[in-house]
Scaffold this active site. Structure first.
Site, short mmCIF file in Angstrom:
data_model
loop_
_atom_site.label_atom_id
_atom_site.label_comp_id
_atom_site.label_asym_id
_atom_site.label_seq_id
_atom_site.Cartn_x
_atom_site.Cartn_y
_atom_site.Cartn_z
N LYS A 1 0.85 -1.11 -0.19
CA LYS A 1 -0.04 0.00 -0.15
C LYS A 1 0.88 1.28 -0.04
CE LYS A 1 -1.30 1.60 4.21
NZ LYS A 1 -1.29 3.02 4.73
N ASN A 2 1.85 1.32 1.00
CA ASN A 2 2.61 2.59 1.17
C ASN A 2 3.54 2.78 -0.25
OD1 ASN A 2 1.28 3.00 3.42
ND2 ASN A 2 2.91 2.49 4.67
N ASP B 1 5.34 1.03 11.64
CA ASP B 1 4.01 0.51 11.35
C ASP B 1 3.75 -1.29 11.61
OD1 ASP B 1 3.40 2.75 10.10
OD2 ASP B 1 3.94 2.06 8.04
N ARG C 1 1.10 15.15 12.40
CA ARG C 1 1.86 14.73 11.24
C ARG C 1 1.94 16.06 10.23
NH1 ARG C 1 -0.29 9.36 9.05
NH2 ARG C 1 1.35 9.47 7.77
N CYS D 1 -4.51 13.55 13.27
CA CYS D 1 -4.26 12.10 12.95
C CYS D 1 -4.32 11.38 14.29
CB CYS D 1 -2.98 11.85 12.05
SG CYS D 1 -2.85 10.15 11.77
N ARG E 1 -8.45 -0.05 5.00
CA ARG E 1 -7.51 0.88 4.48
C ARG E 1 -6.25 0.24 3.80
NH1 ARG E 1 -7.05 6.52 7.52
NH2 ARG E 1 -5.85 6.57 5.58
C1 EPZ Z 1 4.74 7.05 5.75
O1 EPZ Z 1 4.32 8.44 6.43
C2 EPZ Z 1 3.99 6.07 5.78
N1 EPZ Z 1 2.76 6.17 5.21
C3 EPZ Z 1 3.31 5.65 7.27
O2 EPZ Z 1 2.46 4.39 7.33
C4 EPZ Z 1 4.70 5.25 8.21
O3 EPZ Z 1 4.30 5.13 9.44
C5 EPZ Z 1 5.58 6.37 8.15
O4 EPZ Z 1 5.91 6.65 6.82
C6 EPZ Z 1 7.08 6.28 8.99
O5 EPZ Z 1 7.68 5.15 8.28
C7 EPZ Z 1 2.63 5.99 3.83
O6 EPZ Z 1 3.59 5.57 3.21
C8 EPZ Z 1 1.26 6.34 2.98
P1 EPZ Z 1 7.16 10.32 7.59
P2 EPZ Z 1 4.81 9.76 6.39
O7 EPZ Z 1 7.20 11.50 7.01
O8 EPZ Z 1 5.95 9.61 5.20
C9 EPZ Z 1 7.89 13.71 11.13
C10 EPZ Z 1 0.67 3.24 7.74
O9 EPZ Z 1 0.02 2.86 8.94
N2 EPZ Z 1 7.58 14.63 9.79
O10 EPZ Z 1 8.28 9.45 7.28
O11 EPZ Z 1 3.81 10.67 6.40
C11 EPZ Z 1 6.55 12.90 11.38
O12 EPZ Z 1 5.80 13.56 12.13
C12 EPZ Z 1 1.20 4.64 7.71
O13 EPZ Z 1 0.58 2.65 6.66
C13 EPZ Z 1 7.72 16.08 10.11
O14 EPZ Z 1 8.11 16.60 11.35
O15 EPZ Z 1 5.90 9.49 7.56
C14 EPZ Z 1 7.30 11.73 11.87
O16 EPZ Z 1 7.69 11.81 13.36
C15 EPZ Z 1 0.79 5.52 9.15
N3 EPZ Z 1 7.61 16.94 9.04
C16 EPZ Z 1 8.54 11.60 11.30
O17 EPZ Z 1 8.86 12.90 10.63
C17 EPZ Z 1 7.19 16.70 7.79
O18 EPZ Z 1 6.94 17.27 6.89
C18 EPZ Z 1 8.51 10.55 9.97
O19 EPZ Z 1 7.29 10.77 9.28
C19 EPZ Z 1 7.35 15.14 7.58
C20 EPZ Z 1 7.31 14.32 8.62
#
Ligand code: EPZ
Length: 436
Positions: free
Chosen positions: A23-24, A322, A135, A130, A414
């Site tokens: 999915k991701n 995850d 996020r 969320c 989802r």
């Molecule tokens: C991806 O989300 C995945 N989603 C998430 O899976 C997964 O938990 C996450 O990566 C971490 O591995 C999809 O791929 C659709 P990040 P993403 O940006 O990319 C902070 C699931 O259950 N951050 O890597 O949105 C953030 O808050 C989902 O399938 C900022 O501060 O996650 C977090 O602490 C849920 N500013 C860290 O970085 C930003 O602009 C990593 O988040 C972006 C992120």
């Protein structure tokens, strides 16, 4: 009407499970198709409600999307799941991602980079709160700004514009919580069509980033270093449609590994890549779960004497956030005290209260959960709060004594393709019913 699962615990899972496409990986890859001219064919696209939301969003942005009949993953004698999807941009006039879609799926933010690079304008509703914590999308916006995009916020939307063409540069993309997966993909997609070279330092190394870079290269992009923290992108003038198979879903695979472990079972997981789960294998080894690989198949078995462990979630190749909730469900039945620390989303613990309702003994202290192993879990009425927390409750229900009723399973739909059918086919007593 929302569905529920009724699970009667205690069955030992044995047999084969076909793992679906990721999915991701599929979500940002679908968005990346906005960059290309001509048709792209994606294989192993899972049938999930999040994929339907992305397809709807792309449809509103002038893409023609065609879903082939499913041909791949099989669940026993049931019709196959997964399948191919063709996508082609036919009209570039609309560049807006509406709140109605963004609020149901945060991955909608993935259209931002492709729209700015290809259409020079993007209006994307700002994703709100969320269940797994804050996020923000500041790193996505900062990275695109460094390439020359200009942003304002209007009425809850991010409005981005590009004068002329984006320009490549060297930039640091990490944030306070480490690298960003979708942020890296967003900026990488935009840089693929920028003028000159972009170097992303502090890039995410997740397999989903690599998968997207591989597709972009098939489309004509010049990307190297993907899979490492430094990605180099030499901008090109145009990208053209290509054919690509989505990687196996490492989180679905890890969830089924834990399903085998928690039910004292023996599963053969087909179509998966253990290299994407190296930290999970390491932790499960220490728990005492037996894991063996033969080509693309993983054999998992357990004698249900589970050792307590410590685990901290980290960016790839570390243990994925995850799978944190699912591991916690497993450790509820270990012989002793385990410590789980969440470093990616420190508030991602909504499953703790629900697991405790089933007889678990978990205490949360800041970003850490202390799990005291118990002899057994008991079936109870519990509620899904988010995708992975719900998967943890399914696992707990499979091992618990008596019946578990799990409400709001639309959270599971989802991200897990027909999870109840896959579980039933290997012996689980689980049924989908209408919510009361
Ligand atoms: C991806 O989300 C995945 N989603 C998430 O899976 C997964 O938990 C996450 O990566 C971490 O591995 C999809 O791929 C659709 P990040 P993403 O940006 O990319 C902070 C699931 O259950 N951050 O890597 O949105 C953030 O808050 C989902 O399938 C900022 O501060 O996650 C977090 O602490 C849920 N500013 C860290 O970085 C930003 O602009 C990593 O988040 C972006 C992120």
């Amino acid at each position: 009407m929302a569905d529920s699962f009724l699970i009667r615990g205690g069955a030992r899972l044995t047999g084969k499970v076909e793992i679906s496409g990721s999915k991701n990986s599929a979500l940002p890859i679908l968005a990346a198709c906005l960059l290309a001219e001509g048709k792209t064919t994606l294989k192993s696209v899972p049938r999930l409600s999040d994929i339907d939301s992305m397809v709807k969003l792309l449809g509103e942005m002038g893409c023609h999307v065609f879903r082939h009949e499913p041909t791949e993953a099989r669940v026993g004698a049931l019709p196959p799941l997964n399948g191919n999807l063709d996508i082609e941009v036919t009209d570039e006039r609309v560049s807006e991602a509406r709140y109605d879609i963004v609020k149901t799926m945060r991955a909608s933010i993935c259209v931002l980079g492709p729209l700015l690079a290809k259409r020079k304008r993007a209006v994307v509703s700002i994703p709100g709160g969320c269940a797994i914590g804050d996020r923000p999308v500041d790193l996505h916006v900062r990275g695109l700004q460094k390439l020359g995009a200009e942003f304002t916020t209007e009425g809850g939307n991010i409005v981005g514009t590009v004068r002329g063409r984006l320009k490549g540069c060297r930039m640091y993309l990490g944030g306070a919580m480490g690298p960003t997966v979708l942020g890296t993909i967003n900026v990488m997609c935009a840089a693929a069509l920028a003028e000159g070279e972009t170097v992303l330092v502090g890039a995410a190394c997740e397999p989903e980033v690599t998968d997207c870079a591989n597709l972009l290269n098939k489309m004509g992009a010049k990307i190297t270093g993907h899979g490492t923290p430094e990605i180099r992108i030499e901008g090109v003038d145009k990208l053209v449609g290509a054919e690509h198979r989505i990687i196996p879903d490492r989180i679905e695979c890890g969830t089924f590994m834990m399903a085998a472990a928690i039910t004292n079972g023996e599963l053969e997981l087909k179509h998966c890549n253990l290299d994407h789960l190296i930290a999970v294998q390491d932790r499960l080894d220490e728990v005492g779960v037996k894991i063996r690989r033969e080509n693309g198949t993983i054999f998992v078995s357990s004698s249900r004497r589970l050792n307590p462990i410590e685990m901290t979630t980290q960016p790839f190749p570390g243990f994925p956030t995850d799978l944190q909730a699912q591991l916690m469900a497993l450790l509820c039945l270990a012989d002793g005290m385990s410590v789980i620390t969440e470093r990616i989303f420190p508030d991602r613990f909504l499953h703790v209260g629900e697991l405790n309702r089933m007889g678990a003994k978990i205490r949360k202290e800041g970003p850490t959960a202390i799990v005291h192993g118990v002899k057994e879990l008991q079936g109870a009425a519990v509620m899904c709060s988010d995708l992975r927390a719900s998967a943890a409750l399914v696992l707990a229900g499979l091992a618990a004594k008596g019946q578990t009723r799990l409400d709001r399973v639309y959270h599971i739909d989802r991200g897990y393709e027909k999870i109840e059918q896959k579980l039933m086919a290997v012996g689980a007593d689980i049924e989908r019913v209408a919510e009361r």
